[in-house]
Design a protein around this motif. Structure first.
Motif, short mmCIF file in Angstrom:
data_model
loop_
_atom_site.label_atom_id
_atom_site.label_comp_id
_atom_site.label_asym_id
_atom_site.label_seq_id
_atom_site.Cartn_x
_atom_site.Cartn_y
_atom_site.Cartn_z
N PHE A 16 0.86 -1.19 0.00
CA PHE A 16 0.00 0.00 0.00
C PHE A 16 0.90 1.24 0.00
O PHE A 16 1.91 1.29 0.71
N PHE A 17 0.51 2.22 -0.77
CA PHE A 17 1.25 3.49 -0.78
C PHE A 17 0.35 4.55 -1.37
O PHE A 17 -0.74 4.24 -1.91
N GLY A 18 0.78 5.79 -1.29
CA GLY A 18 0.00 6.88 -1.86
C GLY A 18 0.58 7.31 -3.19
O GLY A 18 1.66 6.86 -3.59
N LEU A 71 -0.89 -3.29 -10.79
CA LEU A 71 -0.94 -1.98 -10.14
C LEU A 71 -2.38 -1.49 -10.12
O LEU A 71 -3.00 -1.33 -11.18
N LEU A 72 -2.92 -1.32 -8.92
CA LEU A 72 -4.26 -0.76 -8.79
C LEU A 72 -4.14 0.67 -8.28
O LEU A 72 -3.43 0.92 -7.32
N GLU A 73 -4.82 1.57 -8.97
CA GLU A 73 -4.86 2.95 -8.49
C GLU A 73 -6.27 3.22 -7.97
O GLU A 73 -7.24 3.17 -8.74
N LEU A 74 -6.39 3.46 -6.69
CA LEU A 74 -7.69 3.70 -6.07
C LEU A 74 -7.85 5.21 -5.87
O LEU A 74 -7.16 5.81 -5.07
N LYS A 75 -8.78 5.79 -6.68
CA LYS A 75 -8.99 7.24 -6.57
C LYS A 75 -9.83 7.50 -5.32
O LYS A 75 -10.93 6.95 -5.18
N THR A 76 -9.31 8.33 -4.46
CA THR A 76 -10.00 8.56 -3.19
C THR A 76 -9.68 9.96 -2.68
O THR A 76 -9.10 10.77 -3.41
N CYS A 113 -2.03 1.76 -5.05
CA CYS A 113 -1.80 3.19 -4.88
C CYS A 113 -3.12 3.84 -4.51
O CYS A 113 -4.08 3.82 -5.29
N GLU A 114 -3.20 4.39 -3.31
CA GLU A 114 -4.39 5.14 -2.91
C GLU A 114 -4.13 6.59 -3.28
O GLU A 114 -3.37 7.29 -2.60
N ASN A 115 -4.73 7.01 -4.38
CA ASN A 115 -4.48 8.36 -4.87
C ASN A 115 -5.49 9.30 -4.23
O ASN A 115 -6.63 9.42 -4.67
N ASN A 116 -5.04 9.96 -3.14
CA ASN A 116 -5.95 10.89 -2.45
C ASN A 116 -5.71 12.32 -2.90
O ASN A 116 -6.08 13.27 -2.23
N LEU A 117 -5.04 12.49 -4.02
CA LEU A 117 -4.85 13.74 -4.75
C LEU A 117 -3.76 14.65 -4.19
O LEU A 117 -3.30 15.55 -4.88
N VAL A 129 -7.42 1.82 -12.98
CA VAL A 129 -7.95 2.88 -12.14
C VAL A 129 -9.28 2.40 -11.57
O VAL A 129 -10.13 1.90 -12.29
N VAL A 130 -9.44 2.55 -10.27
CA VAL A 130 -10.65 2.06 -9.59
C VAL A 130 -11.20 3.18 -8.72
O VAL A 130 -10.43 3.99 -8.18
N ASP A 131 -12.51 3.24 -8.61
CA ASP A 131 -13.15 4.20 -7.69
C ASP A 131 -12.85 3.76 -6.27
O ASP A 131 -13.43 2.80 -5.77
N GLY A 132 -11.97 4.47 -5.65
CA GLY A 132 -11.50 4.07 -4.31
C GLY A 132 -12.51 4.33 -3.22
O GLY A 132 -12.28 3.94 -2.07
N ASN A 133 -13.59 4.99 -3.52
CA ASN A 133 -14.63 5.21 -2.51
C ASN A 133 -15.77 4.22 -2.66
O ASN A 133 -16.78 4.33 -1.97
N ASP A 134 -15.61 3.29 -3.56
CA ASP A 134 -16.61 2.24 -3.76
C ASP A 134 -15.99 0.92 -3.32
O ASP A 134 -15.20 0.32 -4.03
N VAL A 135 -16.32 0.49 -2.12
CA VAL A 135 -15.63 -0.66 -1.55
C VAL A 135 -15.83 -1.92 -2.37
O VAL A 135 -14.93 -2.75 -2.49
N LEU A 136 -17.00 -2.05 -2.97
CA LEU A 136 -17.24 -3.27 -3.75
C LEU A 136 -16.45 -3.26 -5.04
O LEU A 136 -15.99 -4.31 -5.51
N ALA A 137 -16.26 -2.08 -5.62
CA ALA A 137 -15.41 -1.97 -6.82
C ALA A 137 -13.96 -2.29 -6.48
O ALA A 137 -13.26 -2.99 -7.21
N VAL A 138 -13.52 -1.76 -5.33
CA VAL A 138 -12.14 -2.02 -4.89
C VAL A 138 -11.99 -3.52 -4.64
O VAL A 138 -11.01 -4.14 -5.08
#
Lengths: 337, 324, 412
Positions: free
Chosen positions: A159-161, A249-254, A188-192, A221-230
């Protein structure tokens, strides 16, 4: 796709691409509640000056940790960051010793040696947090290689940003994992915001997932605020890794509700942006999903929240009344004998 | 007994330990197919297969990281950083990750890894391949640091390093790769943290490491003809440092000289001098002397190294001065 | 090729020598085998021959004390050749160690220097090494009165030790250098230095005890005079020292605990019985050794003693003559001593002093009679030898010396 252009609010449903057992969904929801309550109450405690150091809040990103860890087994490995509490709890770490560690107490999971940025549990495959941005990614490759050498189907998750994605360690690790076909997920949790600088100011390519192409591995790229998508994306990536097909590589937009740390005034972003993201809150969305599918009732969900609230409050009470470490303990464990 | 050079003694050590323990593996740049950039892993790929002897990308940070994660999850990795000069690229994994893991998590993780690396001091290959940087790692709690000067020591210490549950930085010396020594065929270990008296003497304690051990021994021959008998001590492991052996010698000789290829400021020579002050001040008849290269980078051109580095003449001169 | 001139080691215990004389002046040619220089050790003088042809290059001047193995000069191939450096490098090190020439000790130091000493201002304050300070404090030496011999006048261990030796010699408190008008100074000879070191070391390292006893030598005197009458005139003259040597050797064979010494935490017993006999010579003392004295006849002991003393007094004695003693006899009676407690000849643990034989009144069968009496003093290391054991040794010795027939019967 840019997360800013996503439509806001509960109108954006969670997006299950396949059926997930209700019991599993409830587990995820309760875990997200636990993290949410933990972060909320720790922020409050920190504001009251009840414990020293920093607090890097995980508020808003709960779906990332819970979605990914829900796809893992106990014997899979995770390596996390300075903002790791969500991952610890999602991978199964007990609440009280973790919170005692935040308070630097003798009964903290590191005996008060680590503080907010460090915790580990070998039995749960939790290989530690990190005070160094990008410091954990390289050694996730070693955990994955252990699985290869053992011939097991364990996987490792780093896990990383998005900030760490500009460290050399990310690129070195991704290249090695790709070249060696390691069972390793780069999450990658992309919190911007990399600390206090928008990612767009640091990277021309704002989708970290696109970097995977350069290393010849899948990036998504995955919607990081949608737990079921993640969860769905993680489950597919884990299955690939277990089957010997290598890293993803998963990028979770959050979005990070707090600043870089508790007390960060966040002058670098707008209230409108924060409101937009709060409207896409991962708990609100899963809550809406559960009710819309008639999986559970409002009152039951409320009772779970109260339950988690009480458990976190109790853990903080324990931490507050726990002894500080014996300073002489500082001299032990420097070397294994 | 079999005559072995320093390089083959190390290969033997790794080979024996890999045969003994299936958790041991070796990874680094050019270690597998090429048998090592300087031949330091010849034959290991054939003996132990491509999973346990593995070439890596030129990515020092992840090479060490690979070792850290593998050690945390039950393996005993040997990761190779071709030259110690490249440590700048992987210091976070060494200092913040490997060295602290056991301490931070109160022994929940052991860190049985060897970071095999090399100094090529006085080999004429310039400013990025010739440095003696052992102080970088000697300064870090949680790391052990080994720098052997003879084939037998190299073998026995490498085997101990592999079996040790701590991260061990093992610094080979390229200039010593060809020196030979009779080594027993039976298995043996040399414990980490134990100095060796390479030559006994009554007049001056000379603490030297790596290449300087051999220069000190050459100086000892000359000084002996003048009636000055120096005691040459090779710490072999610089962290933990065998202070007891050094102090016992100084109690006998009342004079000490420390000779290193590394610089004085914050270096091993300074540490040894300080330990002598701490433990044997009232046994000193003259101040502890340090003999090191001047505080400059290592330039390439012919003659620079000979000018900058201690040699037997400067060791002889320093000892004579101590005896004045 | 030039040839290094090295101080030879001439005996097991030799550590250093005084180069007393160069027989060939510097720059002159010398042939192999010619006498090149003379050295004096603590015990002997020795002429050293040239080991090769060559021109003499002298590094060490006459009068210097130099350790065994020290380089004192060269035999050069050409008279104008520069003095070379010496290099003998271990095989393993040859591979890696540079071939930088090492200048001789007297040459200017190379540009790179060890950091020594720091800057010590002259005259401002007195510098003393930590070790010297410690030794001075624990021995009551006033360092204010000392002169330092180290760089910039720093007081070193050797300066304190010199002051301690001077105090011990003077038997009084140390003040450092006495006013120059009231004393005269001269350097110790090598032999005096050796004696002083050996004596000091003996007292420092052992627990010495001396017991006395008188022996009635009347019968022995009678027996000896009868013996001398019948001996051929060219036979060595048997002395009381020879007789006591013979008796001691016999008793030591019975009681090896006196033929032993302490080494660390072990007790070492010599298998051989080698009796040293203290001999006064000009300027000092030598102790030549009669080897395996227990296996020699009285006549053989006498013959060896005569030869050894002769060599000692004519400067012909060799290091081998002086080594290997396990017990020592000192005849203090020979210079008129009545009671003396000689100091042990370490590492030996026992030494017998013998006085002169004098007629004295003695009580025999309740009557006063005149008897020939001799004083014995046995000094021993009380760490190893108990008083009762020493007493038994003296009693056994006395039994033999008082009854020549018994001694003959037992020892032959």
């Amino acid at each position: 796709m840019s997360p800013r252009k996503q439509t806001a609010g509960a109108k954006t449903p969670v997006g299950p691409v396949r059926t997930v057992e209700p019991g599993h969904i409830f587990q995820m929801y309760r875990k997200m509640l636990e993290i949410r309550e933990c972060e909320d109450q720790l922020n409050t405690a920190f504001s009251k000056n009840l414990f020293p150091g920093y607090i890097h809040s995980y508020l808003g990103q709960e779906a990332c940790a819970v979605g990914v860890c829900s796809a893992l087994r106990d014997d899979d490995y995770i390596v996390t960051t300075h903002r790791g509490r969500g991952h610890y709890l999602a991978k199964g770490m007990a609440l009280t010793p973790m919170i005692c560690e935040m308070f630097g107490k003798a009964n903290g999971i590191c005996g008060g040696r680590g503080g907010e940025m460090h915790a580990a549990d070998p039995a749960l495959g939790i290989l530690g947090g990190n005070g160094i941005v990008g410091g954990g990614i390289p050694y996730a490759t070693g955990a994955a290689y252990s699985a290869v050498l053992n011939g097991s189907d364990q996987v490792a998750v780093a896990f990383f940003g998005e900030g760490a994605s500009n460290q050399g360690s990310f690129h070195e690790a991704m290249n090695l994992a790709a070249a060696w076909n390691l069972p390793l997920l780069f999450v990658c949790e992309n919190n911007l915001y990399a600390e206090m600088t928008p990612f767009s100011a640091s990277s021309r390519q704002v989708d970290v997932a696109r970097r995977a192409e350069g290393y010849g591995i899948p990036g998504e790229v995955v919607d990081g605020n949608d737990v079921l998508a993640v969860y769905a994306a993680a489950e597919a990536a884990v299955a690939r890794a277990r089957s010997g097909a290598g890293p993803t590589l998963l990028e979770l937009k959050t979005y990070r509700y707090g600043g870089h740390f508790q007390g960060d005034p966040c002058h670098y972003r707008t209230r409108e942006e924060e409101a937009e993201w709060r409207a896409r809150d991962p708990l609100i969305r899963l809550h809406a999903h559960i009710l819309s599918q008639n999986l559970s009732s409002e009152s039951e969900l409320d009772s779970w929240r109260e339950d988690q609230k009480a458990q976190v409050a109790a853990a903080i009470e324990v931490a507050l009344s726990s002894p500080d470490p014996d300073p002489n303990e500082a001299l032990s464990f420097v070397y294994a004998s | 007994m079999t005559m072995k050079n320093y390089c083959w003694a190390l290969i033997d050590a790794i080979n024996e330990e890999m045969a003994r323990d299936p958790d041991v593996f070796l990874a680094g740049e050019d270690v597998a197919a090429a048998g090592g950039a300087f031949g330091g892993s010849r034959g290991l790929l054939a003996a132990h297969g491509p999973l346990r002897v593995r070439d890596t990308p030129i990515s020092e940070e992840v090479i060490v990281g690979l070792g850290v994660g593998a050690a945390m999850t039950g393996k005993r990795p040997i990761v190779e950083i071709m030259f110690m000069d490249f440590f700048g690229l992987c210091m976070d994994q060494i200092v913040n990750q490997a060295a602290k893991m056991h301490y931070l998590y109160q022994g929940a993780f052991k860190m049985p890894m060897v970071i095999r690396t090399m100094t090529a001091v006085e080999m004429g290959i310039g400013p990025h391949h010739s440095q003696s940087l052992e102080a970088w790692v000697g300064h870090v709690p949680g790391l052990k640091v080994v720098m052997p000067s003879t084939p037998r020591d190299a073998k026995g210490l490498m085997k101990s390093a592999i079996r040790d549950d701590n991260p061990v930085v093992f610094i080979e010396n390229l200039a010593l790769h060809k020196i030979k020594e009779d080594i027993e065929d039976e298995e043996f270990l040399i414990p980490l943290g134990k100095a060796d008296i390479k030559r006994a003497g009554r007049d001056v304690t000379v603490v030297a490491t790596g290449l300087m051990v051999h220069k000190a021994l050459a100086a000892a021959e000359i000084l002996s003809q003048e009636g000055i008998e120096i005691e040459v001590i090779d710490p072999r492991t610089i962290s933990p440092l065998d202070v007891d052996t050094i102090v016992a010698s100084v109690r006998k000789t009342n004079r000490a000289l420390v000779v290193t290829s590394a610089h004085k400021p914050f270096g091993l020579a300074s540490e040894v001098a300080a330990q002598i002050m701490d433990h044997a001040f009232y046994d000193l008849d003259v101040p502890v002397a340090r003999l090191t290269p001047p505080f400059t980078p290592q330039p390439f051109g012919k003659g620079f190294e000979a000018f900058l580095h201690p040699d037997k003449a400067s060791i002889v001169a320093a000892v004579r001065e101590l005896m004045a | 090729m030039s040839h290094a001139i090295i101080i030879p080691k001439l005996g097991l215990t030799m550590e250093e020598a005084t180069l007393v004389r160069w027989h060939i002046p510097a720059g002159q040619q010398v042939a192999k085998g010619a006498t090149l220089y003379s050295i004096e050790t603590d015990k002997i003088s020795f002429d050293v021959e040239a080991e090769a042809d060559g021109y003499v290059d002298q590094i060490v001047p006459e009068g210097d004390v130099v350790p065994v193995g020290a380089l004192v000069g060269y035999l050069l191939e050409r008279p104008d050749e520069a003095s070379p450096c010496v290099s003998s490098v271990a095989e393993a090190a040859k591979v890696v160690v540079d071939n930088v020439p090492v200048p001789a000790a007297s040459a200017a130091p190379p540009p790179m220097q060890a950091t020594l000493g720091g800057n010590m201002g002259e005259g401002a304050r007195r510098y003393i090494s930590p070790l010297a300070r410690r030794i001075a404090a624990s021995n009551g030496i006033d360092t204010g009165a000392l002169t330092g011999s180290g760089p910039n006048g720093v007081i070193l261990k050797r300066d304190v030790e010199r002051a301690m030796a001077a105090r011990n010699a003077a038997g009084g408190p140390i003040g450092g250098d006495a006013p120059s008008s009231s004393v005269s100074r001269r350097p110790m000879t090598a032999m005096r230095r050796a004696i002083s070191q050996r004596m000091q070391q003996s007292l420092n390292t052992t627990a010495q005890m001396t017991g006395f006893g008188k022996v009635d030598m009347t019968e022995m005197v009678q027996w000896r005079s009868e013996l001398l009458e019948v001996m051929p005139t060219d036979a060595p003259r048997i002395t009381y020292t020879d007789i006591v040597t013979k008796a001691c050797a016999g008793v030591l064979r019975e009681m090896p605990e006196l033929n032993s010494y302490i080494d660390g935490d072990q007790i070492v017993t010599w298998n051989d019985i080698n009796v040293g006999i203290a001999v006064a010579i000009d300027g000092g003392l030598l102790v030549p050794v009669i080897r395996n004295a227990d296996r020699l006849s009285l006549l053989e002991i006498a013959a060896q003693r005569v030869a050894l003393i002769d060599r000692a007094r004519t400067g012909q004695i060799t290091p081998a003559d002086l080594e290997g003693g396990t017990f020592t006899i000192s005849n203090f009676g020979s210079y008129g001593g009545d009671f003396e407690t000689p100091i042990l000849n370490t590492p030996q643990s026992a030494l017998l002093g013998i006085g002169g034989i004098t007629d004295e009144p003695a009580v025999r069968d309740k009557a006063i009679v005149i008897r020939a009496m001799m004083m014995l003093s046995l000094t021993y290391d009380h760490r190893l030898i108990d008083g009762a054991v020493a007493g038994r040794f003296r009693a056994r010795l006395r039994a033999l010396l008082e009854h020549p027939s018994v001694m003959l019967a037992l020892l032959g």
